[in-house]
Design an enzyme around this catalytic site. Sequence first.
Site, mmCIF file in Angstrom:
data_model
loop_
_atom_site.group_PDB
_atom_site.id
_atom_site.type_symbol
_atom_site.label_atom_id
_atom_site.label_comp_id
_atom_site.label_asym_id
_atom_site.label_seq_id
_atom_site.Cartn_x
_atom_site.Cartn_y
_atom_site.Cartn_z
ATOM 1 N N GLY A 1 0.826 -1.202 0.000
ATOM 2 C CA GLY A 1 0.000 0.000 0.000
ATOM 3 C C GLY A 1 0.859 1.250 0.000
ATOM 4 O O GLY A 1 1.783 1.379 0.799
ATOM 5 N N GLY B 1 -0.381 4.575 0.119
ATOM 6 C CA GLY B 1 -1.051 5.808 0.545
ATOM 7 C C GLY B 1 -0.194 6.473 1.613
ATOM 8 O O GLY B 1 0.990 6.160 1.760
ATOM 9 N N LEU B 2 -0.809 7.375 2.367
ATOM 10 C CA LEU B 2 -0.016 8.126 3.355
ATOM 11 C C LEU B 2 0.677 7.206 4.345
ATOM 12 O O LEU B 2 1.851 7.390 4.654
ATOM 13 C CB LEU B 2 -0.920 9.105 4.104
ATOM 14 C CG LEU B 2 -1.309 10.362 3.338
ATOM 15 C CD1 LEU B 2 -2.298 11.181 4.148
ATOM 16 C CD2 LEU B 2 -0.085 11.201 3.014
ATOM 17 N N ALA B 3 -0.036 6.204 4.865
ATOM 18 C CA ALA B 3 0.563 5.338 5.885
ATOM 19 C C ALA B 3 1.713 4.529 5.288
ATOM 20 O O ALA B 3 2.798 4.450 5.863
ATOM 21 C CB ALA B 3 -0.492 4.417 6.483
ATOM 22 N N HIS C 1 -20.182 9.712 5.748
ATOM 23 C CA HIS C 1 -19.897 11.155 5.734
ATOM 24 C C HIS C 1 -21.176 11.915 5.427
ATOM 25 O O HIS C 1 -21.929 11.530 4.543
ATOM 26 C CB HIS C 1 -18.832 11.458 4.668
ATOM 27 C CG HIS C 1 -18.226 12.818 4.810
ATOM 28 N ND1 HIS C 1 -18.899 13.972 4.493
ATOM 29 C CD2 HIS C 1 -17.004 13.208 5.263
ATOM 30 C CE1 HIS C 1 -18.108 15.017 4.730
ATOM 31 N NE2 HIS C 1 -16.952 14.569 5.192
ATOM 32 N N ARG D 1 -19.358 13.913 12.703
ATOM 33 C CA ARG D 1 -19.934 13.430 11.445
ATOM 34 C C ARG D 1 -21.120 12.501 11.628
ATOM 35 O O ARG D 1 -22.091 12.566 10.874
ATOM 36 C CB ARG D 1 -18.854 12.706 10.662
ATOM 37 C CG ARG D 1 -17.836 13.690 10.147
ATOM 38 C CD ARG D 1 -16.776 13.012 9.344
ATOM 39 N NE ARG D 1 -15.915 14.041 8.783
ATOM 40 C CZ ARG D 1 -14.802 13.791 8.122
ATOM 41 N NH1 ARG D 1 -14.406 12.541 7.943
ATOM 42 N NH2 ARG D 1 -14.088 14.767 7.630
ATOM 43 N N GLU E 1 -5.632 3.475 7.684
ATOM 44 C CA GLU E 1 -7.071 3.206 7.802
ATOM 45 C C GLU E 1 -7.348 1.737 8.081
ATOM 46 O O GLU E 1 -8.372 1.393 8.656
ATOM 47 C CB GLU E 1 -7.818 3.663 6.542
ATOM 48 C CG GLU E 1 -9.334 3.554 6.692
ATOM 49 C CD GLU E 1 -10.128 4.161 5.541
ATOM 50 O OE1 GLU E 1 -9.540 4.927 4.761
ATOM 51 O OE2 GLU E 1 -11.327 3.857 5.451
ATOM 52 N N LEU F 1 -5.726 11.730 8.159
ATOM 53 C CA LEU F 1 -4.416 11.987 7.559
ATOM 54 C C LEU F 1 -3.359 11.922 8.646
ATOM 55 O O LEU F 1 -2.269 11.377 8.465
ATOM 56 C CB LEU F 1 -4.407 13.359 6.885
ATOM 57 C CG LEU F 1 -5.440 13.535 5.769
ATOM 58 C CD1 LEU F 1 -5.344 14.935 5.176
ATOM 59 C CD2 LEU F 1 -5.219 12.505 4.685
#
Lengths: 668, 284
Positions: A14, A16-18, A241, A302, A408, A424
Amino acid sequence: MAASNQPARVVVIGGGLAGLASTMKLAELGATVDLISLTPVKRSHSVCAQGGINSCNDQTRQLGDAEWNHLDDTVYGGDFLNHQPPVKEMAMWAPKVIELMDRLGVPFNRTEEGFIDRRRFGGTLFKRTAFAGATTGQQLLYALDEQVRRCESEGSVRKFEFWDFLGPIQDETGRCRGAVAQNLTTMEIRAFPADAVVVATGGCGLIYGRSTMSVFCTGSAASRCFQAGAKYGNAEFIQVHPTAIPGADKLRLMSESARGEGGRVWVPRKAHDPREPKQIPDSERYYFLEERYPEYGNLVPRDIATREIFDICVNEGLSVESDRMCVYLDLTHIPRHELDRKLGGILEIYEKFQGVDPRDEPMKIFPAVHYSMGGLWADYVKSADGGLEAGAPRNHMTNIEGLYAMGECDYHYHGANRLGANSLLSCIFTGLFTGSSIVNYAASQTSGADDVPESLLASAVQAQQERHDHLLHGNKDSDENPYLIHQELGDLMTRVATVVRKNDQLSEAMGKIDELHERAMRVNLADTGAWTNQNVVFAKALQDMFPVAKALLKGALQRDECRGAHFKPDFIKPPLTSEDPTERRRQAEAWCDAFQANNEKYLKSTIATWNAETNQPDLTYEDVDTSLIPPRPRLYGLVGAEAIEEVWNERAAATAADDDTNRYADSH
Amino acid sequence: MTAPETSIKNRPQFINVRVLRQDEPGAKSYWELHKIKYEREMNVISVLQRIAAQATTVDGKKVTPVAWDCGCLEEVCGSCTMVINGRVRQSCSALVDRLLADNPDEIVLEPMTKFPVVRDLMVDRARLFRSLKRIQGWVPVDSYYNLGPGERIPREDQERNYPLSQCMSCGCCLDACPQYQKIELTQNEGESDEEFEQRQNAEFDEAFIGAAAISQAMLFNNHPTGKALAAERLEALSGPGGITTCGNAQNCVAVCPKEIPLTRSIARTGRATTLHAIKKWFER
C-alpha cells in the site's frame, strides 16, 4: 539473518499516506523496502482527502488547547471506543507531524504573515486544522511520494506498482516471512521474502458498491490477512460522511471544510419547495443543525450530522427534491475570492460533476459511506506516561508475528466515529512512529528474509496460482458475473448497514450474504486470458470482500446499542421528559445508571477471527484501554443534557475522591 | 456553466460506444462497438463499468471486458486519462450528457497516443514518473526527524506554488504535445527486468521531458529548501530533451484538467536556464 549485519528487509503493502510514511522512515533507519501497490503510489486513495490535518498549535494553545484536549475531543467524538494510549501518542506527535510535512514542501495555506493557516473542523471548538486548499490529502501524499521517489533513486526502496497483494507467507510457527503478490500486467505471481510485512491498504468502502472511496478500496488486502488468521477489530464501525455528491459511479466527497469555512446546511421549511433556493427567504429555511445543536452548529461530529440529514429527508420528508434525497449545503454567503483560496479544489469538483457553480447556488448533498474506523487488530506497548513505548517491536503488530497494520486498515484510533482531519494524521503518524519498532523487531530475529526456505516461498506461490487458475477455468458452467454480484452486495450493505441499523434487517442480510458469497465463489469470467486480466483481479477482490462484510454485519447485529456511527433506533437512550426538577433529577440518575450498565456490556472492541470451516467470522470482545480519560456520556444536543451532565459530574467527582482515599489508605 | 441535463433535449434510450482495442503491446488495434442503456448522470467510467459487466458487443458477440485504468473517479488521482471523442482527458469527468450534446451518435474511446498500450485503454506511463526523477522532484530535507517547523512562507509564494503542486501526473499535457514522441521498446530475449528498465530509462532520459516535469522543477526551485537542488534541475532541463525542445505549441496548457499554468512554468524555466548557462560560463 536480519539481526547483525544485514539491513532489515521489509515489504510494505500500500502506497497511501501510511504506507509511504512507513517506507521512507524505514529507509531512513537503514531498512530496504519493497513497496507493493495496486496503482502508482502517487494515485493512492489518500489523494481524495480534502479538508486538512489536525494538531494543537500555537494559536489554540493560547486559548486553552493542549495535546490533551486533542486526545479528549478524539475519544469523546469516537464515543470512547478508541484505544487511548495510541491516540495520546498521536495527539502528542501531531504538531511535529505537521512541522515535518511543512519542511517536506506541502503548500499549506498561509496567513498574511506567512504562518500556517488553520480552520475549524467538526467535533472540536478549536481551530486545529492545517490545510492546503481543499486538496490536503493530495498535497500530503505528493510530499511523501516525492520523498519515496528520492529513496528509490538512492536505492533503498524498490517499487512494485500495479501489483496485487495476495496474502502473507507464514512459516510453521505462524510467523509472517513475506508476501505473495501478483503483477497486474503479466499476471506473474511472485513471493517477496521479508523480515517484516506492513499492511497499509486503507479502507473497505467498495463493500458498499458506491462510496466516497477509490476503486482500490476493496478491503481485499486486509481480508486476505484476516483469512490468514489476523484478527479484525470493530468491523461494524463505518463512517457515513454527511456531505457527498450523489453519482452513478461514485459518491463524491464534499469536504467538511465547506462547513469549517462557514457553509450552512438547510432545507426549505416547506417540503419540496419549488422555488430556486435563493428565492427562499431566511425565515422559510430550516437550518436544522444550527437549531438542534446551538454550540457546535454545522460542525457537530460526522455521525450526528449524517443522522440529522438522514432524519430530515427520511422521517421529516423535507428533502429538497421529491424523487431523490438531498439537502442544501450553502456557501453562497461567502465572498468568491475567499472560497477560491480556501476551497477551490472541492468547488471545482462540484462544478465539474454537477455543472452548477456552488459559489452561486447551494450544493445538493447527501450522506455516503466514507471511512472504516475498524480494521486489522494490532498490538501496542503502553509507556509509563500513558502513550506508546517508542521502538517496542509489538507496536502495530497484528496477532500474526511479523505482520504489521497501519493507517485506515488498523482499528485503534477512531473508535466508533472518526473526527474530521484526524485520518491523515493517524496515517502519517503510524507510518513514522512504527519505523523503529519494525527495525527493532527485524534485528531481534535470528532467521530473516534471506533464510526463508525456498519450499515455503514456492508453496505460497503455488497456492495462489491454484486459486487464480481455478477462477479462470473452474466454473465453466456457471453464469455468475462478478460485477453484477458486486452490485447486489453493495445494494444490500447500503440498505442495512449504513446510517440506521435494525436487527431484523441485519439478520436477514446475513442469510442473503451467505448466498451471495457462495455465488461469488462460482463466478465464470468473461476474460480467461493471461495478460492484464482485470476481470480475474476484480473477482478475487470481490470474493475477499465477503469475510469483512460478514464480520461487519455480525458485529452490527450483536451490538445492541448506539455508539458513534453505529446507530440502532431500537436501543436509543431517551431524552429526559420531565420538567419537574425532582423527577428530572430522577430521570437523569436513571439515565446515568443505564449508561453505565450499557458501557459495562458494550464498551468493548469487537474482535472477529475468520473460521474457514464455517465460512463465518467468530466474534469475541476485548476491553478498550480508557485509562486516560474516563468514558462519559456523549451528549451533543440531547434534551436534558445539563441534568445528565450534573449527575454524571457528581458521580465522577465521587469516584475520583474514592480513588484518592484508597490511594491514601494504600500508602499507609 | 450550464447544467448538463439542460444541454441534452431528448434523452436516448441507448448509447453507442466505439472503443479502440488492442490485446497486448505490439498487437494490431481494432474497433469494437458496444451499446449500453442510457442512465441519468453517467460518465465514461460508468459507461465502461456497464461494458465490463455485459462483455458483449452490439452484434451479440461475447468479448472480454475492456481494460482501462481508473482510481478516485473525482479527477484528483490522474489514472483514467484516455482520448475521448478525439480529445485527451480524464474519463471520470467526461459526462455522458455533455458528450452526447456534442455528438449524439456515439462516444469514441481511444488509448493515449504517446504512451505504449498495455491493453485496450491501459497505457504504460512509466516515462512520466521517470521524468520526476530526472528533475529531482523533491525537497532534500536532512531527515524525517522532528526538527521544528519549516521556513515561514509568504502567502503569495504559497499561492504561486499550490497550483503547480496540483499536477496529478495524468499525462494529458504530454499526449497533446507535438514535441513529445512515443517511445516503445520491447524487452529482448534474455534481458532481465532490471536491464530492460535501465535501457528504457536511458532512452527516456534523452527524450523530451514534457511540460509536467518542467513545471514541477519550477515548483521545487521556488521552495526555500527545495531550491538547494535548483542548479541540478536547471542542468537537467538544459540538456537534450530539455526546455529547448519545447516548440511553444501551448497545447499542454489547453488540455490540462487542473488548469495548471504550464506555459508560465515553461517561460520561467527558459529564463532560468539561460541565467544558469551564463552563470556557468562566468564560473568556468
